[in-house]
Design a protein around this motif. Structure first.
Motif, PDB file in Angstrom:
ATOM      1  N   GLY A 106       0.814  -1.214   0.000  1.00  0.00           N
ATOM      2  CA  GLY A 106       0.000   0.000   0.000  1.00  0.00           C
ATOM      3  C   GLY A 106       0.846   1.261   0.000  1.00  0.00           C
ATOM      4  O   GLY A 106       0.560   2.217  -0.732  1.00  0.00           O
ATOM      5  N   VAL A 107       1.896   1.286   0.824  1.00  0.00           N
ATOM      6  CA  VAL A 107       2.766   2.464   0.890  1.00  0.00           C
ATOM      7  C   VAL A 107       3.528   2.637  -0.417  1.00  0.00           C
ATOM      8  O   VAL A 107       3.653   3.750  -0.950  1.00  0.00           O
ATOM      9  N   LEU A 108       4.044   1.537  -0.971  1.00  0.00           N
ATOM     10  CA  LEU A 108       4.772   1.627  -2.240  1.00  0.00           C
ATOM     11  C   LEU A 108       3.862   2.084  -3.374  1.00  0.00           C
ATOM     12  O   LEU A 108       4.274   2.871  -4.237  1.00  0.00           O
ATOM     13  N   ALA A 109       2.621   1.611  -3.380  1.00  0.00           N
ATOM     14  CA  ALA A 109       1.674   2.053  -4.403  1.00  0.00           C
ATOM     15  C   ALA A 109       1.400   3.548  -4.272  1.00  0.00           C
ATOM     16  O   ALA A 109       1.281   4.273  -5.272  1.00  0.00           O
ATOM     17  N   ASN A 110       1.311   4.032  -3.032  1.00  0.00           N
ATOM     18  CA  ASN A 110       1.093   5.453  -2.798  1.00  0.00           C
ATOM     19  C   ASN A 110       2.288   6.273  -3.293  1.00  0.00           C
ATOM     20  O   ASN A 110       2.127   7.308  -3.954  1.00  0.00           O
ATOM     21  N   LEU A 111       3.500   5.814  -3.001  1.00  0.00           N
ATOM     22  CA  LEU A 111       4.694   6.511  -3.469  1.00  0.00           C
ATOM     23  C   LEU A 111       4.779   6.487  -4.998  1.00  0.00           C
ATOM     24  O   LEU A 111       5.191   7.467  -5.624  1.00  0.00           O
ATOM     25  N   PHE A 112       4.368   5.370  -5.600  1.00  0.00           N
ATOM     26  CA  PHE A 112       4.360   5.259  -7.055  1.00  0.00           C
ATOM     27  C   PHE A 112       3.444   6.311  -7.662  1.00  0.00           C
ATOM     28  O   PHE A 112       3.779   6.946  -8.677  1.00  0.00           O
ATOM     29  N   GLU A 113       2.291   6.521  -7.035  1.00  0.00           N
ATOM     30  CA  GLU A 113       1.362   7.538  -7.525  1.00  0.00           C
ATOM     31  C   GLU A 113       1.942   8.948  -7.375  1.00  0.00           C
ATOM     32  O   GLU A 113       1.559   9.865  -8.100  1.00  0.00           O
ATOM     33  N   LEU A 114       2.864   9.112  -6.441  1.00  0.00           N
ATOM     34  CA  LEU A 114       3.493  10.416  -6.223  1.00  0.00           C
ATOM     35  C   LEU A 114       4.699  10.632  -7.140  1.00  0.00           C
ATOM     36  O   LEU A 114       5.382  11.646  -7.030  1.00  0.00           O
ATOM     37  N   GLY A 115       4.970   9.665  -8.017  1.00  0.00           N
ATOM     38  CA  GLY A 115       6.026   9.841  -8.998  1.00  0.00           C
ATOM     39  C   GLY A 115       7.328   9.131  -8.695  1.00  0.00           C
ATOM     40  O   GLY A 115       8.320   9.340  -9.399  1.00  0.00           O
ATOM     41  N   TYR A 116       7.332   8.290  -7.664  1.00  0.00           N
ATOM     42  CA  TYR A 116       8.533   7.536  -7.323  1.00  0.00           C
ATOM     43  C   TYR A 116       8.608   6.241  -8.126  1.00  0.00           C
ATOM     44  O   TYR A 116       7.580   5.640  -8.444  1.00  0.00           O
ATOM     45  N   GLN A 117       9.811   5.799  -8.418  1.00  0.00           N
ATOM     46  CA  GLN A 117      10.030   4.436  -8.876  1.00  0.00           C
ATOM     47  C   GLN A 117      10.169   3.561  -7.638  1.00  0.00           C
ATOM     48  O   GLN A 117      10.669   4.014  -6.605  1.00  0.00           O
ATOM     49  N   ALA A 191       6.430   2.652   8.287  1.00  0.00           N
ATOM     50  CA  ALA A 191       4.982   2.482   8.141  1.00  0.00           C
ATOM     51  C   ALA A 191       4.464   1.614   9.280  1.00  0.00           C
ATOM     52  O   ALA A 191       5.100   0.628   9.656  1.00  0.00           O
ATOM     53  N   TYR A 192       3.327   1.975   9.829  1.00  0.00           N
ATOM     54  CA  TYR A 192       2.774   1.229  10.965  1.00  0.00           C
ATOM     55  C   TYR A 192       1.256   1.345  10.946  1.00  0.00           C
ATOM     56  O   TYR A 192       0.687   2.235  10.322  1.00  0.00           O
ATOM     57  N   MET A 193       0.637   0.419  11.642  1.00  0.00           N
ATOM     58  CA  MET A 193      -0.818   0.408  11.731  1.00  0.00           C
ATOM     59  C   MET A 193      -1.295   1.280  12.888  1.00  0.00           C
ATOM     60  O   MET A 193      -0.813   1.154  14.011  1.00  0.00           O
ATOM     61  N   LYS A 194      -2.242   2.140  12.600  1.00  0.00           N
ATOM     62  CA  LYS A 194      -2.886   2.901  13.660  1.00  0.00           C
ATOM     63  C   LYS A 194      -3.707   1.944  14.527  1.00  0.00           C
ATOM     64  O   LYS A 194      -4.330   1.010  14.028  1.00  0.00           O
ATOM     65  N   ASP A 195      -3.677   2.145  15.828  1.00  0.00           N
ATOM     66  CA  ASP A 195      -4.443   1.314  16.773  1.00  0.00           C
ATOM     67  C   ASP A 195      -4.045  -0.156  16.690  1.00  0.00           C
ATOM     68  O   ASP A 195      -4.894  -1.051  16.815  1.00  0.00           O
ATOM     69  N   ALA A 196      -2.756  -0.412  16.462  1.00  0.00           N
ATOM     70  CA  ALA A 196      -2.279  -1.796  16.400  1.00  0.00           C
ATOM     71  C   ALA A 196      -2.280  -2.420  17.796  1.00  0.00           C
ATOM     72  O   ALA A 196      -2.162  -1.736  18.813  1.00  0.00           O
ATOM     73  N   ALA A 197      -2.410  -3.740  17.831  1.00  0.00           N
ATOM     74  CA  ALA A 197      -2.371  -4.479  19.091  1.00  0.00           C
ATOM     75  C   ALA A 197      -1.457  -5.681  18.921  1.00  0.00           C
ATOM     76  O   ALA A 197      -1.285  -6.198  17.815  1.00  0.00           O
TER      77      ALA A 197
END
Length: 231
Positions: A106-117, A191-197
């Motif tokens: 998910g994070v890599l896909a987001n960075l890809f959309e921002l123009g990163y390889q 990267a981390y999950m909000k409200d992780a347990a």
């Protein structure tokens, strides 16, 4: 589209259409719908296999033998993902790392959309066999010197594992990191999950835990970016 989508699947190991759509059609508001249609056709032609993820997280798509064969015909080295996870009495079980892998994708896909390889952990391991510490993803822009080392904090790290993470963050921040795929990481994203347990289940404050671990080993100021994620 067939070759491009199967190549992304091969690079990551597995993907949902939510992430595949963003990689195939960045910043398109209908990318998920387009990826769903594409995946339906790939399934009908037996180029991918669909696996149900736990907790209602959707379906993971992996390359079938036929799909890997199609990429080989296109001169792209590939292997089937049919052995990802495990089979128990005829039912597929997701790998223990599935949430970790999903956050990274998910994070890599987001960075890809921002123009990163980008490069996923799976392909980094294949191309950097001599490195003892591999990031969970790598991202960079050709027009800048920024190279992002992605770390996903999902499980409750303790002892040597947390120390190794803190050391890696400090080394990258100090500009002393070894080359990864012929690029020197300059910046860390955690990267981390909000409200992780954790497994007990107690609330996990990943930011506090990582910050405390870094403070114990850092010899200078450390700069990193927090990426708060949600399933």
């Amino acid at each position: 589209n067939d070759v491009a989508s199967l190549t992304f699947n091969n690079r990551f190991g597995w993907l949902r259409t939510a992430e595949l759509g963003r990689l195939m059609w960045p910043n398109d508001p209908y990318s998920r719908t387009r990826a769903d249609r594409l995946a339906k056709g790939l399934l009908e032609r037996q180029l991918v296999l669909a696996r149900a993820l736990p907790d209602g997280a959707g379906r993971a798509f992996v390359l079938s033998l036929r799909g890997a064969g199609l990429l080989e015909v296109a001169k792209i080295t590939a292997r089937s993902g049919k052995d990802i996870g495990a089979s128990n009495q005829g039912r597929w079980q997701a790998p223990l790392s599935w949430q970790h892998d999903l956050i990274a994708a998910g994070v890599l896909a987001n960075l890809f959309e921002l123009g990163y390889q980008i490069m996923a952990e799976r392909e980094l391991r294949q191309s950097n066999p001599d490195l003892t510490k591999i990031p969970d993803g790598l991202a960079w822009r050709a027009e800048t010197d920024e190279v992002i080392w992605l770390e996903v904090e999902h499980a409750r790290k303790t002892g040597p594992a947390m120390r190794s993470l803190a050391d890696a963050i400090c080394v990258v921040s100090d500009g002393q990191c070894k080359l990864v795929n012929q690029r020197r990481p300059t910046h860390v994203y955690v990267a981390y999950m909000k409200d992780a347990a954790d497994e007990r289940p107690y609330r996990l404050d990943h930011r506090q835990r990582v910050s405390s671990a870094v403070a114990l080993v850092a010899k200078s100021d450390v700069k990193l970016t927090w990426a708060e994620c949600a399933m």
